[in-house]
Write a protein that holds these residues in place. Structure first.
Motif, short mmCIF file in Angstrom:
data_model
loop_
_atom_site.label_atom_id
_atom_site.label_comp_id
_atom_site.label_asym_id
_atom_site.label_seq_id
_atom_site.Cartn_x
_atom_site.Cartn_y
_atom_site.Cartn_z
N UNK A 464 10.16 -3.07 32.99
CA UNK A 464 9.59 -1.67 32.91
C UNK A 464 9.57 -0.96 31.86
N UNK A 465 10.63 -1.34 30.85
CA UNK A 465 10.69 -0.72 29.43
C UNK A 465 9.81 -1.19 28.65
N UNK A 466 9.46 -2.57 28.67
CA UNK A 466 8.55 -3.26 28.03
C UNK A 466 7.06 -2.53 28.22
N UNK A 467 6.74 -2.46 29.69
CA UNK A 467 5.37 -1.85 29.98
C UNK A 467 5.39 -0.28 29.27
N UNK A 470 4.48 -0.27 25.63
CA UNK A 470 3.21 -0.72 25.52
C UNK A 470 2.24 0.58 25.84
N UNK A 471 2.60 1.24 27.00
CA UNK A 471 1.92 2.48 27.26
C UNK A 471 1.95 3.74 26.13
N UNK A 472 3.27 3.86 25.76
CA UNK A 472 3.56 4.78 24.51
C UNK A 472 2.65 4.25 23.27
N UNK A 473 2.81 3.07 23.11
CA UNK A 473 1.89 2.53 22.04
C UNK A 473 0.46 2.97 21.90
N UNK A 474 0.07 2.70 23.22
CA UNK A 474 -1.67 2.96 23.54
C UNK A 474 -1.87 4.44 23.46
N UNK A 475 -0.70 5.23 23.75
CA UNK A 475 -1.08 6.80 23.95
C UNK A 475 -1.05 7.32 22.45
N UNK A 476 -0.06 6.73 21.54
CA UNK A 476 -0.20 6.97 19.92
C UNK A 476 -1.63 6.54 19.28
N UNK A 477 -1.75 5.39 19.53
CA UNK A 477 -3.01 4.61 19.02
C UNK A 477 -4.24 5.42 19.34
N UNK A 478 -4.45 5.83 20.60
CA UNK A 478 -5.61 6.51 21.20
C UNK A 478 -5.70 7.78 20.32
N UNK A 479 -4.51 8.69 20.39
CA UNK A 479 -4.58 9.95 19.66
C UNK A 479 -5.01 9.79 18.01
N UNK A 480 -4.39 8.78 17.33
CA UNK A 480 -4.76 8.55 16.20
C UNK A 480 -6.26 8.20 15.96
N UNK A 481 -6.75 7.49 16.78
CA UNK A 481 -8.21 6.95 16.76
C UNK A 481 -9.28 8.34 16.84
N UNK A 482 -8.65 9.23 17.91
CA UNK A 482 -9.43 10.45 17.75
C UNK A 482 -9.40 11.21 16.64
N UNK A 483 -8.19 11.20 16.22
CA UNK A 483 -8.24 12.00 14.66
C UNK A 483 -8.85 11.21 13.87
N UNK A 484 -8.77 10.15 13.75
CA UNK A 484 -9.65 9.34 12.58
C UNK A 484 -11.22 9.57 12.67
N UNK A 485 -11.69 9.64 13.94
CA UNK A 485 -13.09 9.87 14.36
C UNK A 485 -13.26 11.15 13.96
#
Length: 496
Positions: A464-467, A470-485
């Protein structure tokens, strides 16, 4: 901005309301204020509400201000709030005709409520990382101590032996649930209010989905009244903090008791302790004391937020927009301190395994296993077995004997008082039954402290911790992608 009013803001109002809020926003909201303004300018340019040339001037001025930082200009409490200070700075750079267009199609209400959500988002994302680290620390301790036997307590009295792995895995499960609550809260926090206006929307042809995308939100809150009136995310997150605090308070209290001379189960590292000014032998585990106390501040914040929102209209007001969030920032600071202090304490503490095992063997916590063995081997009812063992324990305690001194003769003497059966046991078998490690390993039920069962639970928790990571990294990446845009589109305007 105060044309309707015939007097300047009172010195009292400036001193106690405007100045403190402006100063705090300058430190906390500067970066997000720039992002929101940039996104809004891009949107009204895209929609043809302002010209490309005006958008260039506005975005260029905002980027220059961003590079200079929040100390680039002097704050003036007479301007009421931080946004008006920003707006006046922009106007001073590009003129009123252009700078005055930046606020087209919005209100301070939707602007501030958007920034509030972004600020809260910025504060909770690092908390996820620290909670994930705590869960990793707990599961590492559990994995390392599947064979470490200690006494389990009920009513703070010796009850039955467990393993330290069983204990740490239990705390990891509870922290996992606390994490899940806060992770779910993010899903409701991460919606954009920009474009709702004061509360009734706007007659300009704005694109709220576009600004939501640029600012990293999942989408807009559609109802414009709900958008500016809702702060329930503060209640949900602060409630999650307080619930986590309850878990940690109980955990830290156990560790605190275990550091005492009477228990002697663990010892905090010297770097986590202080000495006495008068008693040279003292080593005080202060991190645990602070952790326990700081959890109370989390509840205080929830109560403050809740009561600020009680008895107010479902619309914009300063009770909601300015006051309700005030103690949330303290709660976030306390959460950070709790997690950092706890992780550091757990990673450096010394665990006295032999002391734990010795106490479990001596303090009668294994005698339930003796009662169970009487049921299994001799076929007596559990209640009869309970009576036999209870008499043996009572006699030993009266004689000042530990559990390790129980003899087969003592058991046989007690048997005669409750049954005519003959129990042909050896002392060797009795000793085996009463040994703490054997008691733990003999457990068969789901979720028991037996090493194999603990390993299964640890494996499930780690999966569960691994999942969650992964969800946490996706959250951070999506936010950064929005700011990059966002910044890519801003730069594109100024290149074209």
């Amino acid at each position: 901005m105060r044309e309707r009013l015939k007097a300047k803001p009172s010195e009292v109002v400036c001193k106690y309301l405007f100045a403190p809020a402006i100063l705090e926003d300058s430190k906390r909201s500067f970066k997000n204020m720039i992002k929101v303004n940039l996104a809004h300018v891009l949107m009204i340019k895209k929609q043809g509400i302002i010209s490309v040339n005006d958008a260039k001037k506005l975005t260029s001025s905002l980027l220059t201000l961003q590079n200079k930082g929040h100390t680039a200009f002097e704050l003036d409490p007479q301007l009421e709030d931080y946004y008006f200070n920003i707006e006046q700075y922009i106007i001073s750079q590009v003129g009123l005709d252009v700078g005055g267009k930046i606020h087209t199609g919005r209100s301070r209400n939707d602007l501030h409520s958007t920034i509030s959500r972004m600020n809260v988002r910025d504060s909770i994302i690092p908390m996820y990382s620290r909670m994930l680290e705590l869960r990793s620390t707990l599961l590492k301790l559990a994995s390392d101590h599947k064979e470490t036997v200690l006494t389990g307590y009920t009513h703070m009295q010796p009850a039955q032996p467990i393993t330290l792995a069983h204990y740490f895995a239990a705390i990891a499960e509870a922290v996992g649930r606390d994490y899940e609550r806060l992770e779910n809260a993010y899903k409701r926090l991460n919606y954009c209010t920009l474009g709702s206006g004061a509360f009734a929307g706007t007659s300009f042809n704005i694109d709220r989905h576009y600004t939501s995308l640029l600012l990293g939100f999942s989408g807009p809150i559609e109802n414009s009244l709900d958008a500016v009136a809702s702060r329930d995310y503060l209640l949900e997150i602060s409630s999650g903090y307080a619930t986590f605090g309850s878990t940690i308070n109980r955990f830290a209290n156990d560790l605190y008791i275990w550091t005492t001379d009477e228990f002697g189960f663990i010892e905090v590292d010297d770097s986590m302790a202080v000495c006495s000014s008068i008693m040279p032998q003292k080593k005080n585990p202060i991190t645990l004391e602070h952790i326990k106390s700081k959890t109370s501040h989390l509840l205080s914040a929830y109560v403050s937020i809740f009561t600020c929102m009680k008895g107010i209209p479902y619309g914009h007001c300063r009770d909601l927009a300015a006051e309700s969030i005030r103690l949330f920032w303290d709660a976030s600071a306390q959460m950070e301190a709790i997690l950092e202090l706890l992780n550091a304490t757990l990673k450096t503490m010394r665990i006295r395994q032999e002391t734990m095992k010795s106490r479990a063997n001596c303090n009668y916590s294994t005698v339930t296993e003796l009662a169970d063995e009487l049921v299994r081997r001799e076929g007596v009812s559990f209640r009869v077995a309970h009576q036999i063992v209870g008499e043996v324990v009572g006699n030993c305690i009266d004689s000042g004997l530990p559990a390790t001194d129980i003899t087969i003769d003592m058991v046989q003497a007690a048997v005669k008082d409750y049954t005519d059966q003959k129990f042909l046991w050896t002392q060797e078998h009795l000793n085996y039954v009463l040994e703490a490690t054997n008691s733990v390993c003999n457990k068969l039920s789901l979720g028991s402290p037996a090493p194999e069962e603990c390993q299964r639970m640890i494996d499930n928790s780690e999966n569960r911790l691994v999942k969650d990571k992964e969800t946490y990294r996706d959250l951070v990446n999506k936010l950064q992608q929005s700011y990059d845009k966002l910044y890519k589109e801003v730069n594109q305007i100024n290149i074209d």
